[in-house]
Write an enzyme that holds these catalytic residues in place. Structure first.
Site, short mmCIF file in Angstrom:
data_model
loop_
_atom_site.label_atom_id
_atom_site.label_comp_id
_atom_site.label_asym_id
_atom_site.label_seq_id
_atom_site.Cartn_x
_atom_site.Cartn_y
_atom_site.Cartn_z
N HIS A 170 -2.03 0.00 -10.06
CA HIS A 170 -2.62 -0.93 -9.09
C HIS A 170 -3.13 -2.20 -9.79
O HIS A 170 -4.32 -2.52 -9.73
CB HIS A 170 -3.75 -0.25 -8.29
CG HIS A 170 -4.01 -0.91 -6.96
ND1 HIS A 170 -4.28 -0.22 -5.81
CD2 HIS A 170 -4.06 -2.22 -6.60
CE1 HIS A 170 -4.48 -1.07 -4.81
NE2 HIS A 170 -4.35 -2.30 -5.27
N ARG A 173 0.86 -1.19 0.00
CA ARG A 173 0.00 0.00 0.00
C ARG A 173 0.89 1.24 0.00
O ARG A 173 1.96 1.24 0.62
CB ARG A 173 -0.92 0.04 1.23
CG ARG A 173 -2.10 -0.92 1.16
CD ARG A 173 -3.15 -0.51 0.12
NE ARG A 173 -4.32 -1.37 0.12
CZ ARG A 173 -4.55 -2.35 -0.76
NH1 ARG A 173 -3.69 -2.61 -1.72
NH2 ARG A 173 -5.67 -3.07 -0.69
P1 NAP Z 1 -1.47 -10.77 5.49
O1 NAP Z 1 -1.61 -12.23 5.25
O2 NAP Z 1 -2.23 -10.13 6.58
O3 NAP Z 1 0.10 -10.47 5.71
C1 NAP Z 1 0.58 -9.27 6.19
C2 NAP Z 1 2.03 -9.46 6.58
O4 NAP Z 1 2.57 -8.20 7.03
C3 NAP Z 1 2.21 -10.45 7.75
O5 NAP Z 1 3.37 -11.22 7.56
C4 NAP Z 1 2.37 -9.52 8.95
O6 NAP Z 1 3.12 -10.09 10.01
C5 NAP Z 1 3.15 -8.39 8.31
N1 NAP Z 1 3.00 -7.18 9.11
C6 NAP Z 1 1.88 -6.48 9.39
N2 NAP Z 1 2.16 -5.44 10.20
C7 NAP Z 1 3.49 -5.49 10.45
C8 NAP Z 1 4.39 -4.71 11.21
N3 NAP Z 1 3.95 -3.65 11.91
N4 NAP Z 1 5.70 -5.07 11.24
C9 NAP Z 1 6.13 -6.14 10.56
N5 NAP Z 1 5.34 -6.94 9.79
C10 NAP Z 1 4.03 -6.60 9.74
O7 NAP Z 1 -1.81 -9.95 4.17
P2 NAP Z 1 -1.69 -10.45 2.63
O8 NAP Z 1 -2.92 -11.19 2.23
O9 NAP Z 1 -0.37 -11.09 2.45
O10 NAP Z 1 -1.75 -9.03 1.89
C11 NAP Z 1 -0.76 -8.03 2.16
C12 NAP Z 1 -1.17 -6.70 1.55
O11 NAP Z 1 -1.00 -6.73 0.14
C13 NAP Z 1 -2.64 -6.33 1.72
O12 NAP Z 1 -2.88 -5.78 3.01
C14 NAP Z 1 -2.82 -5.30 0.65
O13 NAP Z 1 -2.51 -4.02 1.17
C15 NAP Z 1 -1.76 -5.67 -0.40
N6 NAP Z 1 -2.36 -6.11 -1.68
C16 NAP Z 1 -2.08 -5.40 -2.80
C17 NAP Z 1 -2.62 -5.79 -4.03
C18 NAP Z 1 -2.29 -5.06 -5.28
O14 NAP Z 1 -2.90 -5.31 -6.31
N7 NAP Z 1 -1.32 -4.16 -5.27
C19 NAP Z 1 -3.45 -6.92 -4.08
C20 NAP Z 1 -3.71 -7.61 -2.92
C21 NAP Z 1 -3.17 -7.21 -1.71
P3 NAP Z 1 2.58 -11.38 10.81
O15 NAP Z 1 2.70 -12.52 9.82
O16 NAP Z 1 3.51 -11.52 11.95
O17 NAP Z 1 1.15 -11.08 11.18
#
Ligand code: NAP
Length: 315
Positions: A276, A228
């Site tokens: 995006h 993001r």
């Molecule tokens: P997720 O499964 O919730 O994974 C988030 C990761 O970030 C986890 O490993 C989490 O750690 C880590 N994290 C969160 N806060 C943190 C912090 N303060 N310090 C260190 N690590 C932190 O989410 P996901 O499904 O992988 O998706 C990730 C993001 O990708 C989404 O939130 C979205 O913003 C983005 N996204 C973008 C697109 C695009 O088209 N550009 C599409 C889909 C998603 P833990 O494992 O320890 O909880």
């Protein structure tokens, strides 16, 4: 009685008809109705909804709402508008993990094989060969080792890259050097030639990549932001690129989208702007997952083990 499931999207955004059709096809045991077509006399009937960028006003009209299933992976736009006590399920879809890991591989290869540099040389009519770096010697670091980050790490590993990752809690992933916590980020950045950001947007992640973090990255390294926009300080990134400390940035997400026409990223020689597109929701698979989660919740009260958003963490 057939349970009613409204599809809720802000009134100033046009309905995603493909998602509504996919929901209707995958949820034939429900009555799926776009919120703006739902008669106010039926608001009382609603306990679950599918949301796609809803507004607080819309959700506040549903007094018995217990659960919302979002069609997005990120939760930051949904959490502030959902009434307290309502469960929020973000989209966790193996198809999205596949799509995102493909995008991470594609744009990592773009940087790894120095496509921006050779494109620049072509524009200058310059024939110059640079030494090849093998994938095993290219260190890629992924910030965010969640559903998408882990899938991306595995894809990069299969391609032979030297992969590390960083998360809030500690992880063990075969073949991946895992770092965690605030100190772990610096350690991962120091050893990464290409950094892939897949962090969610939360209070804790805003501005994660600031001037200090960019200074920690090796000279000539690059960043890909597929997480993001607000997790990166744009000014600090531009400064690191202008000084030549960072070689290139591939940016798919921004503080304001669409990226404003006057933004410096558009014309910057060291920036690739994407609108995006790294991992859009695949409506057919998302609709099936939404249907399964809602069906299970209504039948048993059970919530999915993956995708339930933790309000205190914000993701
Ligand atoms: P997720 O499964 O919730 O994974 C988030 C990761 O970030 C986890 O490993 C989490 O750690 C880590 N994290 C969160 N806060 C943190 C912090 N303060 N310090 C260190 N690590 C932190 O989410 P996901 O499904 O992988 O998706 C990730 C993001 O990708 C989404 O939130 C979205 O913003 C983005 N996204 C973008 C697109 C695009 O088209 N550009 C599409 C889909 C998603 P833990 O494992 O320890 O909880």
């Amino acid at each position: 009685m057939t349970p009613l499931v409204p599809y809720v999207r802000r009134p100033d955004w046009s309905t995603d008809d493909t998602l509504v059709s996919a929901l209707a096809a995958a949820m034939v045991d429900f009555e799926v109705v776009p919120f703006d077509a739902l008669d106010a006399s039926r608001y009382d009937e609603v306990s679950v909804a599918v949301v796609d960028g809803p507004s607080a006003d819309q959700l506040a009209k549903l007094p018995h709402l217990e659960l919302v299933q979002s069609s997005w992976a990120g939760a930051e736009a949904v959490m502030p508008v959902v009434p307290d006590g309502v469960h929020v399920i973000r989209l966790v879809d193996p198809q999205m993990a596949e799509t995102m890991s493909e995008a991470v591989l594609a744009w990592t290869l773009y940087l790894h094989r120095e496509m921006p540099r050779y494109a620049r040389q072509q524009r200058a009519g310059e024939w110059r060969q640079h030494p090849i770096v093998h994938a095993r010697d290219r260190r890629v670091g992924i910030a965010g080792l969640g559903i998408l980050g882990t899938a991306a790490a595995r894809r990069l590993l299969a391609q032979g890259f030297a992969v590390a990752g960083w998360s809030r809690s500690s992880k063990q992933i075969d073949g991946v050097s895992c770092y965690d916590g605030p100190a772990g980020l610096g350690a991962m950045l120091e050893r990464s030639d290409i950094v892939v950001n897949l962090l969610p947007h939360t209070e804790a992640t805003v501005g994660t990549f600031d001037a200090d973090r960019f200074a920690t990255m090796p000279a000539g390294s690059a960043i890909i932001n597929f997480g993001r926009g607000p997790t990166i300080d744009d000014g600090a990134l531009l400064d690191a690129l202008d000084r030549g400390h960072l070689d290139h940035a591939v940016l798919d997400v921004f503080d304001v989208e669409p990226l404003p026409a006057e933004h410096r990223f558009w014309d910057h020689e060291s920036v690739t702007v994407l609108p995006h597109i790294s991992a859009p929701t695949t409506v057919e698979t998302a609709a099936v997952i939404a249907g399964e989660n809602i069906r299970r919740f209504l039948a048993t009260g059970e919530l999915p083990t993956e995708g339930l958003v933790d309000r205190s963490r914000g993701y």
